[in-house]
Enzyme design. Structure first.
Site, PDB file in Angstrom:
ATOM      1  N   THR A  13     -27.429 -21.292  23.723  1.00 36.30           N
ATOM      2  CA  THR A  13     -26.053 -20.924  24.085  1.00 36.30           C
ATOM      3  C   THR A  13     -25.264 -22.142  24.560  1.00 36.30           C
ATOM      4  O   THR A  13     -24.151 -22.395  24.095  1.00 36.30           O
ATOM      5  CB  THR A  13     -26.103 -19.873  25.213  1.00 36.30           C
ATOM      6  OG1 THR A  13     -26.957 -18.821  24.782  1.00 36.30           O
ATOM      7  CG2 THR A  13     -24.739 -19.331  25.529  1.00 36.30           C
ATOM      8  N   GLU A 129     -24.233 -32.481  35.639  1.00 38.55           N
ATOM      9  CA  GLU A 129     -23.111 -31.656  36.131  1.00 38.55           C
ATOM     10  C   GLU A 129     -23.314 -30.174  35.826  1.00 38.55           C
ATOM     11  O   GLU A 129     -22.966 -29.302  36.629  1.00 38.55           O
ATOM     12  CB  GLU A 129     -21.802 -32.150  35.494  1.00 38.55           C
ATOM     13  CG  GLU A 129     -20.558 -31.432  35.954  1.00 38.55           C
ATOM     14  CD  GLU A 129     -20.281 -31.613  37.444  1.00 38.55           C
ATOM     15  OE1 GLU A 129     -19.933 -32.725  37.844  1.00 38.55           O
ATOM     16  OE2 GLU A 129     -20.423 -30.631  38.206  1.00 38.55           O
ATOM     17  N   GLY A 134     -22.256 -24.118  36.531  1.00 30.73           N
ATOM     18  CA  GLY A 134     -21.697 -24.166  35.176  1.00 30.73           C
ATOM     19  C   GLY A 134     -20.490 -25.069  35.035  1.00 30.73           C
ATOM     20  O   GLY A 134     -20.590 -26.292  35.152  1.00 30.73           O
ATOM     21  N   GLY A 187     -24.378  -8.103  29.264  1.00 31.47           N
ATOM     22  CA  GLY A 187     -24.724  -9.494  28.980  1.00 31.47           C
ATOM     23  C   GLY A 187     -24.627 -10.405  30.200  1.00 31.47           C
ATOM     24  O   GLY A 187     -24.686 -11.629  30.080  1.00 31.47           O
ATOM     25  N   ASP A 201     -32.726 -19.033  41.400  1.00 28.41           N
ATOM     26  CA  ASP A 201     -31.700 -19.807  40.680  1.00 28.41           C
ATOM     27  C   ASP A 201     -30.727 -20.445  41.685  1.00 28.41           C
ATOM     28  O   ASP A 201     -30.433 -21.650  41.594  1.00 28.41           O
ATOM     29  CB  ASP A 201     -30.960 -18.860  39.717  1.00 28.41           C
ATOM     30  CG  ASP A 201     -29.799 -19.539  39.010  1.00 28.41           C
ATOM     31  OD1 ASP A 201     -30.046 -20.258  38.035  1.00 28.41           O
ATOM     32  OD2 ASP A 201     -28.644 -19.347  39.453  1.00 28.41           O
ATOM     33  N   LYS A 205     -30.110 -24.564  42.744  1.00 24.39           N
ATOM     34  CA  LYS A 205     -28.793 -25.212  42.801  1.00 24.39           C
ATOM     35  C   LYS A 205     -28.519 -25.747  44.206  1.00 24.39           C
ATOM     36  O   LYS A 205     -27.964 -26.841  44.365  1.00 24.39           O
ATOM     37  CB  LYS A 205     -27.718 -24.210  42.375  1.00 24.39           C
ATOM     38  CG  LYS A 205     -27.853 -23.801  40.899  1.00 24.39           C
ATOM     39  CD  LYS A 205     -27.017 -22.571  40.569  1.00 24.39           C
ATOM     40  CE  LYS A 205     -27.163 -22.167  39.106  1.00 24.39           C
ATOM     41  NZ  LYS A 205     -26.653 -20.830  38.825  1.00 24.39           N
TER      42      LYS A 205
HETATM   43  N1  HSE Z   1     -28.155 -17.427  35.493  1.00 24.37           N
HETATM   44  C1  HSE Z   1     -27.174 -18.150  36.233  1.00 24.37           C
HETATM   45  C2  HSE Z   1     -26.232 -17.187  36.917  1.00 24.37           C
HETATM   46  C3  HSE Z   1     -26.366 -19.080  35.404  1.00 24.37           C
HETATM   47  O1  HSE Z   1     -26.368 -15.964  36.787  1.00 24.37           O
HETATM   48  O2  HSE Z   1     -25.345 -17.655  37.606  1.00 24.37           O
HETATM   49  C4  HSE Z   1     -27.112 -20.293  34.968  1.00 24.37           C
HETATM   50  O3  HSE Z   1     -27.415 -21.088  36.066  1.00 24.37           O
END
Ligand code: HSE
Length: 437
Positions: A13, A129, A134, A187, A201, A205
């Site tokens: 993607t 970055e 994102g 999605g 996740d 970050k």
């Molecule tokens: N899966 C992540 C989110 C995006 O739901 O924010 C990619 O880091």
């Protein structure tokens, strides 16, 4: 016109987004750079699927080593994901003198130190970055735009999937499972959403953000994390009654020479700017000593926003190459690390306000038992709600506290959950303050 040759490993993607931008905004990118970015090769195991972008089929290969070993390729873009193979490609590329762009937060969070040392050793750039939030240029903002500031703290919504689920639960009163199903159907959640909903996740970050903001090379394993799977509509409703909403927050603050770094669902005051960050949006609230409060808002996922971040890194590296320099800014923006004597604050030393929801029998003396144990452990009550009983079962007793120490909270909940009048495990949320960081 000078030319910068790139190779893409991983045509999923984000890779498709990157290619789309390079095609659609080609002229604009060349005008800004005074150079051409040439996509020489794309490696993916699947080179048969139509991704909806026009590319010369001869650039496609199933062998990533063709990119790693190609002496004409200046920059390798790693969009494979995961840690093992991605790590191998990135290290091999740097050892061969190639710059690297990656969107791989887990790779940077877990192996950043080794990767940055390798980049230094081979005098190449490594840019990431797209690994945090994102399309939001938060890495560049922390590395450059805010680099003259002592960062006081950061409050952030870094996971779009969780934010989408919590928004559905809040707006429509849905259960976690119902909201997750909608997120999957629309999605916004992966088939296996574990890393998004368990806080991993966001913790990846936050690890990167903490290193950039405080110059503290911190390890992913040291970041406290809790996910959103235990959030229930009842607590969202009570939060609303007290003037809060529930968000999955990533928090980093400097407190008395220690850095607090944690990811968990938290009560956020409804008048806090982050309370209005809904759906799949991300936002990062950063306070610096000179700049004051700043807010970065946008989409933290998706092919176009994330592709935009990848191409901004390519343009940065292309600019360096044109000027004949490398590593204009070091990856974490600190040449000397650790920048000062800082350490991560152990979670049990955290001091904050708390929300508790007890399930208790509705009998005389229950509230005094609860408040007695809290008081004996230095926890002072700020407000209480107890709902009337429908039958003779247990009722929710909801308490907001003044500032208390996490260690005292854990000790008292252990005692409270053993009381015969407390019928279920007590629910706990940490509460963010109304103003500031
Ligand atoms: N899966 C992540 C989110 C995006 O739901 O924010 C990619 O880091």
């Amino acid at each position: 016109m000078p030319q910068v040759n790139i190779g893409l490993i991983g045509f999923g993607t984000v890779g498709t987004g990157m290619v789309e931008i390079l095609i659609n905004n080609r002229q604009l990118i060349e005008d800004r750079l005074g150079a051409e970015i040439v996509l020489k090769k794309i490696a993916d195991l699947d080179i048969g699927s139509d991704r909806g972008v026009k590319i010369d089929p001869t650039v496609l290969t199933t062998d990533a080593m063709e990119i790693v070993n190609d002496p004409d390729i200046d920059v390798v873009v790693e969009l494979v994901g995961g840690c093992d193979q991605a790590m191998e490609y990135v290290l091999m590329a740097m050892e061969r003198g190639k710059h690297v762009v990656t969107a791989n937060k887990a790779l940077i969070a877990k192996h950043g130190k080794h990767l940055f040392e390798t980049a230094e050793q081979h005098n190449v750039d490594i840019a990431f970055e797209a690994s945090v939030a994102g399309g939001i240029p938060i890495i560049r903002a922390l590395r450059e735009g805010l680099s003259a500031n002592q960062i006081k703290g950061i409050l952030a919504i870094l996971n779009g999937t969780s934010n989408y689920i919590l928004t559905r639960m809040t707006d429509e009163g849905l259960s976690f499972d119902e909201a997750l199903s909608i997120a999957k159907r629309s999605g916004y959640a992966e088939v296996d959403p574990t890393l998004d909903i368990d806080g991993s996740d966001a913790a990846h970050k936050l690890t990167i953000i903490v290193s950039l903001a405080f110059g503290l090379p911190c390890r992913y394993e040291d970041i406290f994390k809790e996910g959103i799977d235990m959030v229930c509509p009842e607590d969202i409703r009570f939060a609303g009654e007290f003037g809060y909403c529930i968000k999955l927050l990533a928090i980093a603050r400097e407190v008395d020479g220690h850095i607090e770094a944690r990811v968990h669902p938290a009560f956020v005051p409804l008048d806090h700017i982050l309370a209005n960050v809904n759906e799949a949006y991300n936002a990062i609230y950063v306070e610096g000593d000179f700049v004051g409060p700043t807010l970065f808002y946008g989409l933290g996922a998706g092919k176009r926003p994330t592709g935009s971040a990848v191409v901004s890194d390519l343009m940065d590296i292309a600019r360096n190459q044109i000027k004949g320099i490398t590593r204009r800014v070091s990856p974490l923006s600190f040449v000397r690390l650790p920048a000062k004597e800082l350490s991560l604050k152990p979670m049990d030393q955290l001091i904050t306000e708390y929300y508790f929801r007890f399930s208790a029998l509705d009998r005389p003396g229950v509230l005094s038992k609860i408040s007695g144990i809290l008081g004996a452990n230095n926890i002072s009550i700020a407000s209480v709600i107890q709902k009337g009983r429908a039958g003779h079962g247990s009722v929710p007793v909801v308490i907001l506290t003044h500032e208390a120490k996490e260690n005292d909270v854990r000790k008292s909940l252990e005692l409270l959950d053993k009381l015969d009048v407390v019928t279920e495990k007590t629910v706990l949320y940490r509460v963010e303050k109304k103003t500031g960081i």
